[in-house]
Scaffold this motif. Structure first.
Motif: not given
Length: 403
Positions: A190-209
């Motif tokens: 379980v985590d805060n919703d914004v934290n998991i959104m950050a993980l989702g954006e990075r892991s899928t579209y910005l893995p090099e960032v």
């Protein structure tokens, strides 16, 4: 008391997870490549590959290119070995999915669900929905390895319990992982919703960032902070709580948290909708504001652009303090298009130090409303594929196979 057989096996096979870590990139590897990268003997790599194949997390991938003689066998991560549940709860809606271990969505649903109904009702919906999505994806209950869950409030990361969440009555200190884990029989992260959104954006579209801030602008305002490639939660899970930072234009405006001048009370969706109503424009929800902007309503456009400027005041401070390379804007109000972004960029580039913004990109979320479930999936899969989980599964496999 420690099982002697398991202890002995672990002494001999402590680095199964190290071989697996190399295969996590999803690319096919030969034994020779694994030997070279790991520094292990060929016999050791072979034995550990055998364990990983028996666990199902690695599978043969065919043959490589021959350099003379028999072509070498290839091995790669098997993302379909297990599945994870991924759920993102918002204030008034929920998105749930079942994905494989690489984040591929196998089934998904989105429904209106008020988190204020309390944990018993909401978690019952989560469990029933994950079970239904498993069935619809033609996966057995035993295929479920873990569940990732995002909630719209602060979470104590070590326990997974919400902590004084302002819009989640009845959830404070509630044992979400224990309750849901008992129902589904798997670990629950379980985590805060914004934290998991950050993980989702990075892991899928910005893995090099490696340095990224994801800002969610909706009913509330918050940020997920990734610095040096790691999610920053803070001491008690409240890192990134932008909505309750005081802004200069908020004097006299009382926030729902009880303080005066909070960003959320000025630039959040409900605040914008209230000002539009005062101006004679019918807008009850954040969604109404977005639709008005998309329809070209000038008053709504003006309010959203100003909200972007208010948001920019806080993001500019974050840019100076954290120095991200990318700021991603998501959430329902982020769907209002370039008007919010224009106001935000105007202030960030004006107020931040030149060195902090020289290579800074401020972009809209590509993941959109899937960011939450993609991040929840990544969080759950990371747990399932962690070195500790792989070593434990390998040990259990060997012990259970022993005479």
């Amino acid at each position: 008391m420690v099982d002697a057989r398991k202890s002995s096996w672990l002494t001999l096979q402590m680095r199964t997870s190290e071989v697996f870590h190399l295969l996590r990139d999803g690319q096919p590897w030969t034994r020779a490549q694994l030997c070279e990268a790991s520094g292990l003997a060929r016999s050791t790599v072979t034995s550990r590959l055998d364990v990983l194949v028996k666990l199902g997390v690695v599978a043969p991938y065919g043959d490589g290119t021959s350099t003379g003689g028999r072509p070498p066998s290839l091995y790669a991560l098997n993302p379909s070995a297990r599945v994870v549940g991924a759920v993102a709860l918002g204030a008034t809606h929920a998105v749930a999915a079942v994905t494989d271990l690489a984040g591929t969505i196998l089934g998904q649903t989105r429904e209106r669900l008020d988190v204020a109904q309390g944990p018993a009702t909401v978690l019952s919906w989560v469990a029933e929905t994950v079970e239904r999505l498993l069935l619809e994806a033609d996966r057995a209950p035993a295929d479920l390895a873990a569940v990732g869950l995002g909630v719209p409030g602060p979470v104590e990361h070590s326990t997974g319990r919400p902590t004084n969440p302002p819009i989640m009555p009845g959830w404070d200190r509630y044992d979400v992982p224990g309750t849901l884990g008992e129902r589904l029989g798997v670990p629950v992260l379980v985590d805060n919703d914004v934290n998991i959104m950050a993980l989702g954006e990075r892991s899928t579209y910005l893995p090099e960032v490696d340095d990224l801030i994801f800002v969610k602008v909706a009913t509330g305002i918050g940020a997920g902070i990734i610095s040096g490639g790691s999610l920053q939660r803070g001491a008690h899970g409240t890192a990134g709580d932008l909505g309750h930072v005081r802004v200069t234009s908020g004097s006299g405006v009382i926030c729902r948290c009880g303080n005066e001048g909070c960003l959320e009370a000025i630039a959040g969706g409900p605040a914008i909708a209230a000002r539009l109503r005062d101006a004679g424009v019918p807008a009850e929800t954040t969604g109404d504001v977005v639709e008005l902007v998309r329809g070209g309503n000038l008053e709504a456009v003006r309010e959203v652009r100003q909200a972007g400027r208010e948001l920019g005041e806080v993001v500019a401070t974050m840019a100076n303090l954290i120095n991200p390379s990318v700021v991603v804007i998501g959430g329902l109000l982020g769907g209002a298009g370039e008007h919010l972004m224009a106001g935000l960029r105007e202030v960030v580039y004006q107020r931040s130090m030149p060195l902090a913004t020289e290579h800074l990109s401020i972009v809209a979320s590509v993941a959109g409303d899937r960011a939450g479930i993609l991040g929840a999936s990544a969080m759950a899969a990371e747990h399932v594929l962690s070195p500790e989980a792989i070593e434990s599964a390998a040990a259990n496999l060997t012990v259970s196979a022993a005479p």
